[in-house]
Design an enzyme around this catalytic site. Structure first.
Site, mmCIF file in Angstrom:
data_model
loop_
_atom_site.group_PDB
_atom_site.id
_atom_site.type_symbol
_atom_site.label_atom_id
_atom_site.label_comp_id
_atom_site.label_asym_id
_atom_site.label_seq_id
_atom_site.Cartn_x
_atom_site.Cartn_y
_atom_site.Cartn_z
ATOM 1 N N ASP A 134 42.272 -28.281 -23.078
ATOM 2 C CA ASP A 134 42.991 -29.318 -22.849
ATOM 3 C C ASP A 134 42.223 -30.538 -22.023
ATOM 4 O OD1 ASP A 134 45.104 -30.626 -21.958
ATOM 5 O OD2 ASP A 134 46.399 -28.700 -21.753
ATOM 6 N N LYS A 185 32.927 9.241 -3.624
ATOM 7 C CA LYS A 185 32.799 9.387 -2.753
ATOM 8 C C LYS A 185 31.543 7.838 -2.391
ATOM 9 C CE LYS A 185 34.983 9.893 1.325
ATOM 10 N NZ LYS A 185 34.915 11.428 1.631
ATOM 11 N N HIS A 186 32.441 6.641 -1.684
ATOM 12 C CA HIS A 186 31.414 5.107 -1.104
ATOM 13 C C HIS A 186 30.680 5.204 -2.512
ATOM 14 C CE1 HIS A 186 32.740 5.820 2.889
ATOM 15 N NE2 HIS A 186 32.319 6.788 3.060
ATOM 16 N N ASN A 203 17.808 6.104 -6.049
ATOM 17 C CA ASN A 203 17.085 6.571 -6.047
ATOM 18 C C ASN A 203 17.888 7.911 -6.415
ATOM 19 O OD1 ASN A 203 14.634 5.832 -7.077
ATOM 20 N ND2 ASN A 203 14.128 6.156 -4.711
ATOM 21 N N HIS A 239 21.781 -0.466 -8.333
ATOM 22 C CA HIS A 239 21.511 -0.329 -6.632
ATOM 23 C C HIS A 239 23.029 -1.384 -6.159
ATOM 24 C CE1 HIS A 239 17.376 -1.076 -8.103
ATOM 25 N NE2 HIS A 239 17.210 -0.217 -6.629
ATOM 26 N N ARG A 271 46.002 -34.929 -29.217
ATOM 27 C CA ARG A 271 45.687 -34.902 -27.923
ATOM 28 C C ARG A 271 45.300 -36.163 -27.824
ATOM 29 N NH1 ARG A 271 39.461 -33.940 -30.959
ATOM 30 N NH2 ARG A 271 40.118 -31.617 -31.951
#
Length: 529
Positions: free
Chosen positions: A128, A280-281, A423, A529, A67
């Site tokens: 570390d 798609k998209h 939606n 969303h 250490r």
């Protein structure tokens, strides 16, 4: 800033020994004195190189299980001293501190330790301390010191030294310093994220996000936007960990859509039968099961052939020749699957613009993870949507209960709804989507659009009636009014699944009963969303 700076003395202390010996040999042949610690020094000596132990420099042995070894003025003074500052030079001379011109450090494998499932104490031991301290010191003093934290920069270091008579250029040192600070920040982010999880801090006061550059992209969503792809170190199967077998580099939109496709198809375990999702998209334009992978693709394709053109295809089982041949019937951007046999790869080899990715397995749809979305002035963090329902969670709210086949299709539709932008309305018949309405401002519009698409496909396929006749419908959130349900019934739907919870649930249930529909509530919403 001073331009070229000579490298006469280097400190090497690495956990990852990849390329270490070759680097040590290259530095030695360029006349660089090597300092080192522990296993790094042993590896260099075993290769026949002269190495000075840091303990000889500090006058203190490594202690406390390693250490404490580099946390000493003889090390940090050599890294931090300003070479053009007389006071600093005087202090170095007074205390016999030698300059360290190059630091090569990579850190304890904390991330790998966590990924391996180590216990709390083992993870703590793999944090570390001396490494990050030295890296930050050298990076701060990059006017004079070069700091290398990635093995892939070894060759660049040697090349820059050769171009600068054994030194490094100011521009290169700046680049190294930026990479070094990013590495320590990433490391600390990994530690803090792990610890937050370990102690159950779901909303820690401070949160850090880490990433490693995987690919510089030609542009973002649009050509005027710069973009890059970063990975977070997760081993979750998907676009970030997949092997690309052919085709040009993935674009920003390709990566986004491929992730959406694979996360969706991963909902369907291979042992439950073949499944295919076409995206798609970032929205599904067709999802289906089949008796074969080829049939699953064909049924998904028949949901919306127009939108499938130039889409992303995800499969839940290894790609075979017959499915590959069917896919090549139209232009497809990306195909991603757990694997692909040699015959399938040979079929795709003739389509050089088609990207084929294999992942080695499916993503676990139940595995906990975080999702992050940037907003102006900050970012939103939430749990990944791993929610699911079982038959025990379902509540029949109409006079008629769904038939066995309707229930199977309702559960399939509900699974797909989780991956459709809100939606979301999904019509399903016999294990295949037959209409998808996504991302509309009103739920009734999504219901109408999905039904309209089914009419268009019926015309294209020469069917006597759209496949929404006798279908079931899933809604990702409750119907706020009965109009959406009535529209679905007019399209031929016979059963619906939705979360429930609207102020007008009674009105919607009454409309379902009047139309002879079966409807079940899940009690769970799947906004996306």
């Amino acid at each position: 800033m001073t331009d070229s700076r000579p490298i006469r003395r280097a400190l090497l202390s690495v956990s990852d020994k990849t390329g270490l010996v070759e680097l040590g040999q290259a530095l030695s042949t360029r006349g660089v004195e090597l300092l080192s610690t522990g296993g790094t020094a042993t590896a260099l000596r075993d290769a026949g190189l002269d190495v000075i132990d840091v303990a000889e420099v500090t006058g203190f042995p490594e202690m406390m299980d390693g250490r404490v070894k580099t946390l000493h003025p003889m090390v940090h003074g050599g890294l931090l001293a300003l070479r053009d500052n007389p006071a600093h030079q005087a202090a170095m001379e007074q205390h016999r501190i030698g300059e360290i011109d190059l630091l090569v450090v990579n850190l304890y494998p904390f991330e790998a330790t966590v990924a391996a499932g180590a216990d709390y104490d083992t993870c703590i031991e793999n944090i570390d301390i001396g490494g990050p301290a030295m890296i930050r010191a050298a990076a701060k003093n990059h006017a004079f010191v070069s700091v290398v934290v990635d093995t892939q920069d070894y060759n660049a270091l040697l090349a820059d030294m050769d171009q600068n008579n054994g030194g490094t250029s100011a521009e290169f040192r700046r680049q190294l310093a930026q990479t070094a600070y990013a590495r320590t920040a990433s490391y600390d982010a990994a530690v803090s994220t792990w610890m937050a999880d370990a102690i159950g801090a779901t909303t820690p006061r401070r949160r850090a996000i880490k990433g490693t550059l995987a690919q510089t992209l030609r542009y973002g969503e649009n050509p005027h936007q710069q973009a890059a792809f970063y990975t977070d170190g997760s081993d979750r199967p998907g676009v970030a960990t997949a092997t690309q077998h052919q085709g040009k580099d993935l674009s920003y939109n390709n990566i986004n859509d491929t992730d959406a496709a694979f996360e969706l198809v991963s909902e369907f375990a291979p042992e439950t039968g073949p499944a295919c999702a076409i995206i798609k998209h970032a929205n599904p334009c067709g999802v289906a099961r089949g008796t074969s992978l080829k049939q699953a693709y064909q049924r998904a394709f028949d949901c919306d052939r127009t939108s499938a053109f130039g889409g992303i295809i995800a499969l839940n089982q290894p790609l075979d020749k017959e499915t590959a041949e069917e896919i090549t019937g139209i232009f497809t951007e990306v195909v991603i699957a757990p694997d692909a046999d040699a015959d399938a790869r040979a079929v795709f080899a003739a389509k050089k613009n088609l990207r084929l990715l294999t992942t080695g397995g499916l993503a676990d749809p139940r595995a906990a993870a975080l999702t992050v979305r940037q907003v102006s002035g900050g970012f939103l963090v939430q749990d990944k949507d791993t929610g699911f329902v079982t038959s025990d969670d379902l509540k029949v709210v109409t006079k008629r209960a769904p038939t066995e086949q309707e229930l199977v299709d309702l559960m399939f539709a509900w699974t797909v709804a989780k991956h459709v932008k809100s939606n979301a309305i999904i019509y399903v018949k016999d294990g295949a989507t037959v209409g998808v309405g996504a991302g509309q401002m009103s739920r009734v519009d999504s219901t109408r659009i999905a039904a309209r698409k089914a009419v268009d496909m019926a015309d294209a396929l020469g069917l006597a009636a759209p496949l929404t006749q006798g279908s079931v419908v899933a809604s990702d959130a409750f119907f706020p009014f009965a109009d959406g349900l009535v529209t679905a019934a007019e399209a031929g739907a016979t059963a619906l699944i939705q979360p429930g919870g609207s102020m007008r649930d009674d009105e919607v249930i009454a409309a379902a009963d009047e139309a002879g529909l079966a409807m079940i509530f899940t009690g769970m919403r799947h906004f996306r969303h």
